[in-house]
Design a protein around this motif. Structure first.
Motif, PDB file in Angstrom:
ATOM      1  N   SER A   1      10.572  22.199  21.051  1.00  0.00           N
ATOM      2  CA  SER A   1      11.964  21.942  20.673  1.00  0.00           C
ATOM      3  C   SER A   1      12.885  22.633  21.678  1.00  0.00           C
ATOM      4  CB  SER A   1      12.232  22.451  19.261  1.00  0.00           C
ATOM      5  OG  SER A   1      12.168  23.865  19.242  1.00  0.00           O
ATOM      6  N   LYS A   2      14.169  22.310  21.586  1.00  0.00           N
ATOM      7  CA  LYS A   2      15.141  22.826  22.561  1.00  0.00           C
ATOM      8  C   LYS A   2      15.224  24.345  22.590  1.00  0.00           C
ATOM      9  CE  LYS A   2      19.995  22.186  23.908  1.00  0.00           C
ATOM     10  NZ  LYS A   2      20.653  23.469  23.595  1.00  0.00           N
TER      11      LYS A   2
ATOM     12  N   ARG B   1      10.502  26.822  17.034  1.00  0.00           N
ATOM     13  CA  ARG B   1      10.772  28.250  16.905  1.00  0.00           C
ATOM     14  C   ARG B   1       9.865  28.910  15.865  1.00  0.00           C
ATOM     15  NH1 ARG B   1      16.997  29.327  17.403  1.00  0.00           N
ATOM     16  NH2 ARG B   1      17.025  28.344  15.362  1.00  0.00           N
TER      17      ARG B   1
ATOM     18  N   HIS C   1      10.694  19.985  26.807  1.00  0.00           N
ATOM     19  CA  HIS C   1      11.721  19.870  25.758  1.00  0.00           C
ATOM     20  C   HIS C   1      11.963  18.405  25.388  1.00  0.00           C
ATOM     21  CE1 HIS C   1      16.468  19.963  25.496  1.00  0.00           C
ATOM     22  NE2 HIS C   1      15.936  19.406  24.441  1.00  0.00           N
ATOM     23  N   VAL C   2      11.681  18.068  24.128  1.00  0.00           N
ATOM     24  CA  VAL C   2      11.937  16.702  23.674  1.00  0.00           C
ATOM     25  C   VAL C   2      13.131  16.675  22.730  1.00  0.00           C
ATOM     26  CG1 VAL C   2       9.577  15.855  23.976  1.00  0.00           C
ATOM     27  CG2 VAL C   2      10.223  16.908  21.817  1.00  0.00           C
TER      28      VAL C   2
ATOM     29  N   GLN D   1      17.253  14.786  21.881  1.00  0.00           N
ATOM     30  CA  GLN D   1      18.428  14.095  22.404  1.00  0.00           C
ATOM     31  C   GLN D   1      18.843  14.592  23.788  1.00  0.00           C
ATOM     32  OE1 GLN D   1      21.414  13.518  19.507  1.00  0.00           O
ATOM     33  NE2 GLN D   1      22.456  12.070  20.824  1.00  0.00           N
ATOM     34  N   THR D   2      18.691  15.883  24.034  1.00  0.00           N
ATOM     35  CA  THR D   2      19.057  16.402  25.350  1.00  0.00           C
ATOM     36  C   THR D   2      17.808  16.741  26.159  1.00  0.00           C
ATOM     37  OG1 THR D   2      19.386  18.538  24.296  1.00  0.00           O
ATOM     38  CG2 THR D   2      21.337  17.244  24.754  1.00  0.00           C
TER      39      THR D   2
ATOM     40  N   GLY E   1       6.103  23.932  13.129  1.00  0.00           N
ATOM     41  CA  GLY E   1       7.185  24.916  13.103  1.00  0.00           C
ATOM     42  C   GLY E   1       8.468  24.411  13.723  1.00  0.00           C
TER      43      GLY E   1
ATOM     44  N   LYS F   1       7.095  31.393  16.635  1.00  0.00           N
ATOM     45  CA  LYS F   1       7.442  32.822  16.747  1.00  0.00           C
ATOM     46  C   LYS F   1       7.473  33.419  18.158  1.00  0.00           C
ATOM     47  CE  LYS F   1       7.284  33.877  12.107  1.00  0.00           C
ATOM     48  NZ  LYS F   1       7.252  32.508  11.602  1.00  0.00           N
TER      49      LYS F   1
ATOM     50  N   ALA G   1       1.936  27.840   9.846  1.00  0.00           N
ATOM     51  CA  ALA G   1       1.289  27.315  11.051  1.00  0.00           C
ATOM     52  C   ALA G   1       0.088  28.169  11.452  1.00  0.00           C
ATOM     53  CB  ALA G   1       2.291  27.279  12.203  1.00  0.00           C
TER      54      ALA G   1
ATOM     55  N   SER H   1      12.030  22.346  12.687  1.00  0.00           N
ATOM     56  CA  SER H   1      12.746  22.026  11.456  1.00  0.00           C
ATOM     57  C   SER H   1      12.995  20.525  11.299  1.00  0.00           C
ATOM     58  CB  SER H   1      14.058  22.799  11.407  1.00  0.00           C
ATOM     59  OG  SER H   1      14.843  22.506  12.534  1.00  0.00           O
TER      60      SER H   1
ATOM     61  N   ASN I   1       5.105  22.705   8.437  1.00  0.00           N
ATOM     62  CA  ASN I   1       6.235  23.608   8.315  1.00  0.00           C
ATOM     63  C   ASN I   1       6.103  24.365   7.003  1.00  0.00           C
ATOM     64  OD1 ASN I   1       8.998  24.619   7.930  1.00  0.00           O
ATOM     65  ND2 ASN I   1       9.488  23.257   9.649  1.00  0.00           N
TER      66      ASN I   1
ATOM     67  N   GLN J   1      19.047  16.115  16.325  1.00  0.00           N
ATOM     68  CA  GLN J   1      18.930  15.979  17.781  1.00  0.00           C
ATOM     69  C   GLN J   1      17.466  15.991  18.225  1.00  0.00           C
ATOM     70  OE1 GLN J   1      20.693  18.517  16.357  1.00  0.00           O
ATOM     71  NE2 GLN J   1      22.777  18.533  17.143  1.00  0.00           N
ATOM     72  N   HIS J   2      16.637  16.700  17.484  1.00  0.00           N
ATOM     73  CA  HIS J   2      15.212  16.717  17.829  1.00  0.00           C
ATOM     74  C   HIS J   2      14.573  15.378  17.453  1.00  0.00           C
ATOM     75  CE1 HIS J   2      11.320  18.565  18.772  1.00  0.00           C
ATOM     76  NE2 HIS J   2      10.868  17.814  17.789  1.00  0.00           N
TER      77      HIS J   2
HETATM   78  C1  LIG Z   1      24.376  19.401  21.834  1.00  0.00           C
HETATM   79  C2  LIG Z   1      23.050  19.695  21.195  1.00  0.00           C
HETATM   80  C3  LIG Z   1      21.921  19.067  21.682  1.00  0.00           C
HETATM   81  C4  LIG Z   1      20.643  19.351  21.142  1.00  0.00           C
HETATM   82  N1  LIG Z   1      19.558  18.708  21.651  1.00  0.00           N
HETATM   83  C5  LIG Z   1      18.317  19.010  21.144  1.00  0.00           C
HETATM   84  C6  LIG Z   1      17.137  18.404  21.656  1.00  0.00           C
HETATM   85  O1  LIG Z   1      17.187  17.606  22.593  1.00  0.00           O
HETATM   86  N2  LIG Z   1      15.934  18.755  21.151  1.00  0.00           N
HETATM   87  C7  LIG Z   1      15.814  19.684  20.151  1.00  0.00           C
HETATM   88  O2  LIG Z   1      14.669  19.971  19.748  1.00  0.00           O
HETATM   89  N3  LIG Z   1      16.911  20.272  19.637  1.00  0.00           N
HETATM   90  C8  LIG Z   1      18.151  19.961  20.113  1.00  0.00           C
HETATM   91  N4  LIG Z   1      19.251  20.600  19.601  1.00  0.00           N
HETATM   92  C9  LIG Z   1      19.035  21.719  18.674  1.00  0.00           C
HETATM   93  C10 LIG Z   1      18.780  21.271  17.248  1.00  0.00           C
HETATM   94  O3  LIG Z   1      20.016  21.116  16.592  1.00  0.00           O
HETATM   95  C11 LIG Z   1      17.956  22.359  16.514  1.00  0.00           C
HETATM   96  O4  LIG Z   1      18.662  23.572  16.597  1.00  0.00           O
HETATM   97  C12 LIG Z   1      16.564  22.569  17.086  1.00  0.00           C
HETATM   98  O5  LIG Z   1      15.876  21.338  17.183  1.00  0.00           O
HETATM   99  C13 LIG Z   1      15.787  23.514  16.200  1.00  0.00           C
HETATM  100  O6  LIG Z   1      14.563  23.855  16.817  1.00  0.00           O
HETATM  101  P1  LIG Z   1      13.357  24.360  15.930  1.00  0.00           P
HETATM  102  O7  LIG Z   1      13.094  23.357  14.896  1.00  0.00           O
HETATM  103  O8  LIG Z   1      12.251  24.692  16.875  1.00  0.00           O
HETATM  104  O9  LIG Z   1      13.874  25.753  15.354  1.00  0.00           O
HETATM  105  P2  LIG Z   1      14.415  26.147  13.905  1.00  0.00           P
HETATM  106  O10 LIG Z   1      15.549  25.314  13.493  1.00  0.00           O
HETATM  107  O11 LIG Z   1      14.562  27.605  13.934  1.00  0.00           O
HETATM  108  O12 LIG Z   1      13.238  25.774  12.959  1.00  0.00           O
HETATM  109  C14 LIG Z   1      12.003  26.409  12.981  1.00  0.00           C
HETATM  110  C15 LIG Z   1      11.177  25.824  11.853  1.00  0.00           C
HETATM  111  O13 LIG Z   1       9.946  26.464  11.811  1.00  0.00           O
HETATM  112  C16 LIG Z   1       9.580  26.725  10.446  1.00  0.00           C
HETATM  113  N5  LIG Z   1       8.674  27.871  10.463  1.00  0.00           N
HETATM  114  C17 LIG Z   1       8.980  29.158  10.722  1.00  0.00           C
HETATM  115  N6  LIG Z   1       7.867  29.911  10.695  1.00  0.00           N
HETATM  116  C18 LIG Z   1       6.831  29.083  10.415  1.00  0.00           C
HETATM  117  C19 LIG Z   1       5.430  29.265  10.272  1.00  0.00           C
HETATM  118  N7  LIG Z   1       4.842  30.454  10.395  1.00  0.00           N
HETATM  119  N8  LIG Z   1       4.671  28.188   9.990  1.00  0.00           N
HETATM  120  C20 LIG Z   1       5.225  26.966   9.844  1.00  0.00           C
HETATM  121  N9  LIG Z   1       6.547  26.737   9.983  1.00  0.00           N
HETATM  122  C21 LIG Z   1       7.341  27.782  10.264  1.00  0.00           C
HETATM  123  C22 LIG Z   1      10.879  26.966   9.733  1.00  0.00           C
HETATM  124  O14 LIG Z   1      10.759  26.653   8.378  1.00  0.00           O
HETATM  125  C23 LIG Z   1      11.827  26.016  10.489  1.00  0.00           C
HETATM  126  O15 LIG Z   1      11.897  24.783   9.824  1.00  0.00           O
HETATM  127  C24 LIG Z   1      20.523  20.295  20.091  1.00  0.00           C
HETATM  128  C25 LIG Z   1      21.688  20.900  19.592  1.00  0.00           C
HETATM  129  C26 LIG Z   1      22.928  20.607  20.113  1.00  0.00           C
HETATM  130  C27 LIG Z   1      24.120  21.286  19.530  1.00  0.00           C
END
Ligand SMILES: Cc1cc2nc3c(=O)[nH]c(=O)nc-3n(C[C@H](O)[C@H](O)[C@H](O)COP(=O)(O)OP(=O)(O)OC[C@H]3O[C@@H](n4cnc5c(N)ncnc54)[C@H](O)[C@@H]3O)c2cc1C
Lengths: 243, 312
Positions: B229-230, B204, B243-244, B246-247, B260, B207, B300, B262, B281, B266-267
Motif C-alpha cells: 500500500s502507499k 501498514r 505501490h499499487v 490510485q497513485t 494488513g 508493522k 497476519a 485496510s 485483516n 484509493q487503494h
Molecule cells: C491523494 C491520495 C492518494 C492515495 N493513493 C493511494 C494509493 O495509490 N494506494 C494506496 O494504497 N493508498 C493510497 N492512498 C492512501 C489511502 O487513503 C490509505 O491511507 C492507505 O491505502 C492505507 O494503507 P494501509 O491499508 O496499508 O494502512 P492502514 O490504513 O493503516 O491499515 C492497516 C490495516 O492493517 C490492519 N492490521 C493491523 N495489524 C494487523 C495484523 N497484525 N494482522 C492483520 N491486520 C492488521 C488494520 O486493521 C488496518 O486495516 C492515497 C491517499 C491520498 C490522500
C-alpha cells in the motif's frame, strides 16, 4: 531557462465515481476537483530546477474557467505565469494538440505520468511527437547538469538512467520529489500573477467516450476461520481455481 | 490490410503481454478477416513462437535500433506499420509500450486508446473498453480514424495457441534518437508486478519491513509478485515500484491477496479489477472485506505461517 508544466484538474481521490445521462457522462455534482497529484510533482521539481538555475516556470491548462482555482493553486506553489486554453478537455489527442500550439521554445516541458481521471498517460508522448523532440515517460529523477537533462525512469522490471541534450518532454512519476505545499506568501502573490486565456487553435477531435460502466459488484465475502487458514489455499485451488 | 502487434523482446524472451496482444489480434481477425502481423524491432526472431500465438506473418527489423527510446522506436514502428498497411496497431500497456504508443499514433495520424481491457467491438463502428478513474470504472470509446492504435493492459486477454506457422520477412528500418541511455538496472529473478497472475500485497498492518520475509516466502511459493500500500512505500519499507492504487500501479491479476491493508478507496482503485481478492485483516470492519471474495478476520502473524505451510 524556461520550463512549461502541463496541469490537469481531476476529481479528488476520495470521490465515489458515478455517472449520469444513461451512463454517458461523469457525475460532477458534489465532486471536489484538485490539481492532479502527478502534476504537483512535475511542478514542484520544475520549480526546484528553475530556482537552482535562474529560470522561470509557466503552467498551462486546457480547460474551462471553472478550473481557475486550481490554476491559482499552481501559481501559489511558485509558477510565475499561467496559460489557460479555453476548451473543455475531451481526449488526450485534443489536449495535446492544443498544448503543442503553445509549447514551442521551452527548455523543458513536464507533465504528470497520467491524470488520475482518464489515466491516458499519453500527453507526454503525443506532445513530444508533435514538437519533434524526445519524450521520456515515468521519470523518478530530473537533474540539469552542465547543459544536459538527466533522468531516471521506470522500465518494466527495473529502472534506467537517460540523458538528453536540448529541449524534451518528461512525465513525472511518484518518487520524483515531495509535492510543495503553498505558503501564505505564495497564496497572496498568486492573486496578481498573470493568467492568460487563449482560444483553442486546432479543435482536433480524437476519440469519443460513448458509455461508462462500474465494475460488477462482488457477491459477498466468504470468511474462513483464522485457525483454519490452510482452508483458504484449498478453496483458491479447488473452488476459485486461481492456484 | 492488417492488424499489427508490436512484440516486446526483452531479457532473451518474448513478453507475456505481447503474446496476449497477439492472441487478441488473432481472435479479432477471425471475424474481420484481416491478417495479423507481428512486428519485432530488436533481438533475434522466432517466427514459430509468434505463429503459434496468432501471427500470420512476422515482420522483423534486421537493423539495430539501439537501446529503447520512444522517439526512434516510434518512428521505426510507424514506418513498419505503413509497410504492412496496418489498420489497427496493438501495443502492450507497459511502461515502454505506453511511451511508444502515442508517438506511433502521431506518426500514423491515428486515434488511440490506452488501458484497453478487452477485445474491440467492431460490429457497429470501432469501440474499445478501457479502464478509467484508476480502475474505479470503465468507459467505452469510439475510434474513427482509418488507423487505430491501442495499448492493451496486461492480463486482459488469455494467451492462446494455434497450430500454425507464420511467414517471416526481414526488413531494414533505422532511426536514431537523441536520448542517450546511460545505464539500466533490472531487478532480476522477480515477476514484474503488472504482468503477474498472482500478487501478495502487504499494508501498514505488517508493522515493519522486517516482517516482509513472510510476504515474500508466500509469494515465492505461489509464483506471485509482491506489492504494497502507499504508506508502506512512503515510509520506505518497500520500493515505490511496488505501490499499487490510485497513485501507484493499477493491476489486474487473477488473484490478489491483501494482508494488513485496510482497503481505502484509493487503494481499491488500483486492484479492484483483480479476478479474485483475498483480504486478511484483524479488523472485521476493514473496508477491504466488502471488496473481497475470501476473507480471514485474524492476525497476519498467525495467518501467514499457516498459509505458507499449506502452500509448500
Ligand atoms: C491523494 C491520495 C492518494 C492515495 N493513493 C493511494 C494509493 O495509490 N494506494 C494506496 O494504497 N493508498 C493510497 N492512498 C492512501 C489511502 O487513503 C490509505 O491511507 C492507505 O491505502 C492505507 O494503507 P494501509 O491499508 O496499508 O494502512 P492502514 O490504513 O493503516 O491499515 C492497516 C490495516 O492493517 C490492519 N492490521 C493491523 N495489524 C494487523 C495484523 N497484525 N494482522 C492483520 N491486520 C492488521 C488494520 O486493521 C488496518 O486495516 C492515497 C491517499 C491520498 C490522500
Amino acid at each position: 531557462m524556461n520550463i512549461l508544466v502541463c496541469i490537469s484538474v481531476v476529481p479528488d481521490t476520495t470521490t465515489k465515481i458515478s455517472f449520469t445521462d444513461n451512463d454517458t457522462a461523469f457525475q460532477t455534482s458534489g465532486v471536489q476537483f484538485i490539481l492532479n497529484p502527478y502534476d504537483e510533482l512535475a511542478l514542484t521539481r520544475g520549480l526546484e530546477i528553475a530556482e537552482a538555475n535562474g529560470g522561470k516556470v509557466t503552467v498551462v491548462h486546457v480547460g474551462l474557467s471553472d478550473s481557475e482555482a486550481v490554476i491559482r493553486k499552481a501559481l501559489s506553489m511558485g509558477a510565475e505565469a499561467a496559460i489557460r486554453i479555453n476548451a473543455a478537455p475531451t481526449d488526450a489527442q485534443q489536449v495535446a494538440s492544443e498544448l503543442a500550439a503553445i509549447a514551442g521554445g521551452y527548455d523543458l516541458i513536464l507533465t504528470g505520468r497520467e491524470s488520475i481521471d482518464y489515466n491516458g498517460g499519453l500527453i507526454c508522448g503525443l506532445l513530444g511527437a508533435a514538437l519533434n523532440i524526445p519524450s521520456i515517460n515515468v521519470v523518478t529523477r530530473i537533474d540539469y547538469i552542465n547543459g544536459t537533462w538527466s533522468f531516471d525512469r521506470d522500465i518494466d522490471g527495473g529502472k534506467e538512467s537517460v540523458s538528453v541534450q536540448g529541449p524534451c518532454v518528461a512525465s513525472a512519476q511518484k518518487d520524483l520529489c515531495e509535492p510543495r505545499i503553498p505558503n501564505m506568501r505564495g497564496i497572496m502573490a498568486a492573486r496578481t500573477k498573470p493568467l492568460t486565456v487563449l482560444e483553442p487553435k486546432n479543435n482536433a477531435s480524437g476519440v469519443t467516450y460513448t458509455q461508462f460502466e462500474l465494475p460488477a459488484p462482488k457477491q459477498g465475502v466468504k470468511l474462513i476461520d483464522p485457525s483454519q487458514a490452510a482452508e483458504l489455499i484449498s478453496l483458491l485451488k479447488n473452488e476459485a481455481k486461481v492456484l | 490490410m492488417s492488424l499489427v502487434v508490436f512484440i516486446e523482446f526483452a531479457d532473451g524472451v518474448y513478453k507475456k503481454s505481447s503474446l496476449e496482444a497477439l492472441s487478441m489480434a488473432r481472435s479479432l481477425a477471425e471475424s474481420t478477416q484481416q491478417k495479423v502481423v507481428a512486428v519485432q524491432l530488436n533481438g533475434p526472431c522466432d517466427s514459430q513462437i509468434l505463429g503459434q500465438h496468432g501471427a500470420h506473418k512476422v515482420l522483423h527489423n534486421g537493423s539495430d535500433l539501439g537501446a529503447f527510446a520512444a522517439d526512434s522506436w516510434g518512428k521505426a514502428l510507424a514506418q513498419m506499420c505503413q509497410e504492412t498497411q496496418a489498420e489497427v496497431v496493438i501495443i502492450s500497456n507497459t511502461y515502454s509500450g505506453k511511451s511508444l504508443a502515442p508517438r506511433v499514433a502521431h506518426e500514423l495520424k491515428a486515434d488511440m486508446a490506452s488501458q484497453v481491457v478487452s477485445m474491440p467491438e467492431t460490429s457497429n463502428g470501432f469501440r474499445v473498453k478501457r479502464s478509467v478513474f484508476s480502475g474505479k470504472a470503465f468507459a467505452w470509446v469510439q475510434l474513427t480514424s482509418p488507423i487505430k492504435v491501442l495499448a492493451l493492459t496486461p492480463n486482459s486477454f488469455p494467451i492462446q495457441t494455434w497450430n500454425e506457422s507464420a511467414s517471416l520477412e526481414t526488413t531494414q528500418v533505422s532511426a536514431s534518437s537523441t536520448i542517450q541511455v546511460e545505464s539500466v538496472q533490472k531487478v532480476s529473478g522477480k515477476i514484474p508486478l503488472t504482468e503477474a497472475e498472482i500478487v501478495v500485497s502487504g499494508g501498514r498492518g505488517m508493522k515493519g519491513p522486517e516482517h516482509w520475509g513472510m510476504i515474500e516466502t508466500l509469494a515465492n511459493q505461489l509464483g506471485a509478485a509482491t506489492a504494497c500500500s502507499k504508506p508502506v512505500s512512503d515510509m520506505g519499507w518497500r520500493p515505490h515500484s511496488e505501490h499499487v492504487g490510485q497513485t501507484g500501479i493499477t493491476i489486474k491479476p487473477n488473484l490478489y491477496i491483501a494482508v494488513g491493508i485496510s482497503g481505502a478507496i484509493q487503494h481499491l482503485a488500483g486492484v479492484s479489477s483483480s479476478k479474485v481478492i483475498v483480504a486478511i485483516n484483524k479488523d472485521p470492519e476493514a473496508p477491504f472485506f466488502k471488496a473481497a471474495d475470501y476473507g480471514i478476520v485474524g492476525d497476519a502473524f498467525e495467518v501467514l505461517p499457516q498459509l505458507i505451510e499449506a502452500s509448500k
